[in-house]
Design a protein around this motif. Structure first.
Motif, PDB file in Angstrom:
ATOM      1  N   GLN A  90       0.846  -1.187   0.000  1.00  0.00           N
ATOM      2  CA  GLN A  90       0.000   0.000   0.000  1.00  0.00           C
ATOM      3  C   GLN A  90       0.886   1.243   0.000  1.00  0.00           C
ATOM      4  OE1 GLN A  90      -3.176  -0.560  -0.251  1.00  0.00           O
ATOM      5  NE2 GLN A  90      -2.910  -2.747  -0.008  1.00  0.00           N
ATOM      6  N   ASN A 114      -7.218   1.350   5.443  1.00  0.00           N
ATOM      7  CA  ASN A 114      -6.430   0.619   6.427  1.00  0.00           C
ATOM      8  C   ASN A 114      -7.129   0.698   7.780  1.00  0.00           C
ATOM      9  OD1 ASN A 114      -4.406  -0.765   7.726  1.00  0.00           O
ATOM     10  ND2 ASN A 114      -3.136   1.049   8.038  1.00  0.00           N
ATOM     11  N   PHE A 128      -5.296  -4.099   5.782  1.00  0.00           N
ATOM     12  CA  PHE A 128      -5.614  -3.333   4.581  1.00  0.00           C
ATOM     13  C   PHE A 128      -6.876  -3.949   3.971  1.00  0.00           C
ATOM     14  CE2 PHE A 128      -1.076  -2.199   4.739  1.00  0.00           C
ATOM     15  CZ  PHE A 128      -1.190  -0.820   4.607  1.00  0.00           C
TER      16      PHE A 128
END
Length: 769
Positions: A100, A377, A371
């Motif tokens: 991410q 998140n 996530f």
């Protein structure tokens, strides 16, 4: 020799020379951070990254003939990093194994080497320290977390204790110190002179003096968050070492492909072996204590002390899958003192006293993060923190026993949710619950007396904030707020926070920060000799009566210039802290036994200039501030200087780092603390001292020079060793850090001066493998 043979030899040597030159050129590598700095200048671009992501990466310099697009592709190929164009000028750098990358883009480093390598400043106003990439600071041979913090402008300790860090005129109990999410109520060993956090696992330190993120609460001054390594190394790594006070060790142990265990432990050997460093520390702490005061009034015949400290930490890392992680952390730290004395009184009687002082903390935290998709998140954390300070003073001859205890239990639960809306916008929010209980116990035998007070406060908090970048990436704004409800006090408080960072003319930055904060727990002093005067402060909860809920407001504006390894910054600030109690300020004058509520306000300017060239780095920091009290009734409600008011503070340092050798020299100076002198006219029929106006006088200025050096070497393959040496207060300067007055046995007023550390040497040796 014929011509053909000569030509052949010449041709062969030419080819060999060219190949040798070429191979030598091929072997030339330089740090990636240096290459990035050159590319930023040449192409007028800005790289955004986390400092630790590029630490230790060195490559061959790319060709000057490549276009920007070709350069980024080349860097992608030769490093374990992704280089992503966010705009025409801004490029985000993230690790290739990161799932991410967008979650990192809004935390942009704006100053890579702030003071020294390993210390950086970000666009949200925080300062980060990476102990793994840390260079050297004067007086330090180990990356002591809380010593590093005190080198920053506006942060110091007026009495040299690490546990008494003062940020912009605030008291130490007004700082929020988090270790792996656990709130710490004890931060030092040797009763405050040494950091209690192992520096070889504590890799990430984040310091916020103002404009704090809305997710942090219950502290009106600074926030210091400490985290151990959070990424699986997937290889065994360990180290052992020691200095003239303690020995320690750590290990990172891969258990499976997805799990790892990190452990560290440290223990002093001061209970079996005494060094010159121990003597200096012992004199600094115990010369100010009641234990030493008793020998001043009597004749000491025999003395036996036994002192030790230790700490332990373990962290379990579990990468459940590519999108979820579990982290579990446990810790324990302790200071233990046994102090026995035999002396004769003024009446020539023998007395024996057995004293014990124990300070212990332990805690645990568990964090789960997930996530949900590439943009969202979620994390949940639970923690428990326990602090216990207890003292026993047994006068064997008179059969008198005094027992004192101060205990804090803190349970916390929090949920965090972050949403990356776009490359320029991110939203954070969450909920936090805390239950804090404080117990104060006192028991006296002969005469008999017992006091037990236990209080509990439960707090619920909602928080949210928005982070935004302008299209040009020159402007960063974070707006947030925190809503807290204190059940026992039936009180709601709203705490807005903001951060604005604006870059202009390529090399200038304007930073504006502000915040409102509150705090429901504080430290007070009932009597100066409590806990032998060594740890005389005890934690106490707000009760809505004589200990109100503390609130604060702070605003600052700063301007910085950063070009060609030259950093110049200036920041002006205002800070006001309300509902403080006189008992939390440690007065040793006419207000020592008076309790009153009031506030203090600080106005100041922080200035820093830092120049780095080749292997050298030098900086000068200066702070001017004015810190005044205003109480309801004390001093008739008129303002007077704060006990922590240091008008001028200056620090200058010089460091040199070449290959495996590092050395640092530093000078520290500040104007003297205020104190209250006795009135020239005394009423001798009165059993108390008549004082002049509060804090009417000042101590002499403080001056100290420190030096430290380290050298790394490789005794064998796979083993790295380091030896270090340091001297604190090189010129053995006598610095008085506190002054108060009392009566001696003849009822004559005497002046008591508390002195700082004298010349204190230290040596260290470490082996990593």
């Amino acid at each position: 020799m014929n011509k053909k043979l000569l030509c052949f030899i010449f041709y062969f040597l030419s080819i060999a020379f060219c190949n040798l030159s070429y191979s030598q050129e091929q072997e030339v590598v330089i740090p990636l951070v240096q290459i990035l700095q050159e590319l930023e200048k040449h192409h007028n671009i800005v790289f955004s990254f986390e400092t630790k992501s590029i630490e230790g990466i060195s490559i061959q310099p790319p060709s000057n003939n490549l276009s920007l697009k070709q350069l980024l592709k080349h860097l992608n190929d030769v490093t374990p990093l992704n280089f992503e164009m966010l705009s025409d000028r801004f490029i985000a750098i993230t690790p290739k194994d990161t799932k991410q990358s967008q979650t990192q883009q809004l935390e942009e480093v704006v100053v890579i080497n702030y003071l020294t390598k390993g210390i950086s400043k970000t666009n949200n106003g925080t300062i980060t320290a990476d102990t793994k990439g840390f260079d050297i600071l004067p007086g330090l041979i180990e990356p002591d977390v809380l010593q590093i913090v005190q080198n920053l402008p506006g942060i110091m300790s007026v009495d040299e204790r690490i546990s008494n860090i003062n940020v912009r005129g605030g008291t130490n109990d007004q700082n929020l110190i988090l270790y792996e999410g656990i709130r710490m109520y004890q931060s030092g060993h040797f009763f405050g002179l040494i950091s209690a956090f192992n520096p070889y696992l504590s890799e990430d330190i984040t310091i916020s003096k103002n404009g704090t993120s809305a997710k942090f609460g219950n502290a009106v001054s600074s926030t210091i968050a400490i985290k151990n390594a959070d990424k699986l190394d997937k290889k065994f790594n360990a180290g052992i070492g020691g200095n003239m006070l303690s020995v320690d060790g750590f290990a990172k142990i891969p258990l499976t492909e997805k799990t790892e265990l990190q452990v560290s432990a440290r223990r002093s050997y001061t209970d079996v072996l005494v060094s010159e460093t121990y003597d200096a520390y012992f004199d600094r702490i115990f010369n100010d204590s009641e234990l030493n005061a008793s020998t001043q009034m009597n004749t000491l015949l025999a003395q036996d002390e036994n002192f030790l400290f230790y700490d332990f930490n373990a962290k379990f890392l579990y990468d459940i899958d590519n999108t979820s992680k579990l982290r579990i952390n446990v810790m324990n730290m302790s200071n233990n003192l046994n102090f026995d004395q035999v002396f004769t009184t003024i009446d020539n009687d023998f007395q024996e006293s057995k004293s014990q002082l124990n300070q212990t903390s332990y805690g645990a935290s568990a964090t789960y993060s997930k996530f949900i998709n590439t943009d969202v998140n979620l994390s949940a954390q639970a923690y428990y923190s326990n602090y216990d300070l207890d003292a026993k003073n047994n006068n064997v001859s008179n059969n008198q026993l005094l027992t004192q205890e101060n205990k804090v239990e803190d349970f916390g639960l929090r949920f965090d949710l972050s949403k990356t809306v776009s490359k320029d916008l991110k939203i954070n929010g969450g909920y936090q619950f805390n239950e804090v209980g404080v117990t104060n116990y006192e028991n006296v035998i002969n005469p008999n007396y017992t006091s037990l007070i236990k209080e509990i406060i439960r707090t619920h908090a909602l928080f949210g904030e928005v982070e935004w970048f302008s299209t040009s990436r020159n402007t960063y704004i974070r707006l947030g707020s925190r809503l807290s409800y204190f059940g026992k006090l039936s009180e709601f408080l709203i705490e807005p926070r903001f951060t604005v960072n604006y870059k202009f003319l390529d090399y200038f930055r304007l930073e504006v920060l502000g915040e409102l904060k509150n705090q429901s727990i504080t430290q007070v002093i009932d009597l100066q000799q409590d806990f032998f005067g060594i740890e005389k402060r005890r934690w106490q909860l707000a009760n809505g009566d004589d200990v109100p809920l503390i609130t604060s407001e702070q605003a600052s504006i700063g301007l910085s210039y950063n070009r060609n390894n030259l950093l110049i910054s200036v920041e002006g600030y205002y800070k006001g802290v309300h509902n403080i109690t006189a008992r939390s300020q440690g007065f040793q004058n006419q207000f020592q036994f008076i309790n009153d509520n009031g506030y203090y306000s600080v106005k100041g300017i922080d200035f820093l200039i830092n120049k780095r060239f080749s292997d050298f780095s030098t900086w000068l920091s200066y702070t001017f501030s004015k810190n005044d009290y205003n109480f309801n009734t004390i001093n008739n409600g008129n303002a007077f200087p704060n006990t922590l008011d240091l008008r001028h503070v200056m620090n200058t340092s010089f460091t040199y780092n070449r290959d495996k050798f590092k050395i640092g020299i530093g000078l520290n100076w500040h104007s003297g603390r205020p104190y209250t002198s006795p009135s020239p006219i005394q009423d001798h029929s009165n059993s108390s001292i008549e004082y002049d106006a509060p804090n009417n006088a000042r101590l002499d200025s403080y001056f100290r020079t420190d030096i430290s050096a380290t050298y790394k070497f490789t005794p064998s393959k796979g083993i790295q060793a380091e030896v270090g040496a340091s001297i604190w207060n090189v010129f053995n300067q006598t610095n008085i850090i506190n002054r108060y007055y009392t009566f001696n046995t003849d009822d004559v007023i005497v002046e008591i001066n508390n002195e700082s550390l004298k010349l204190t040497p230290n040596l260290s040796f470490r082996v990593n493998f």
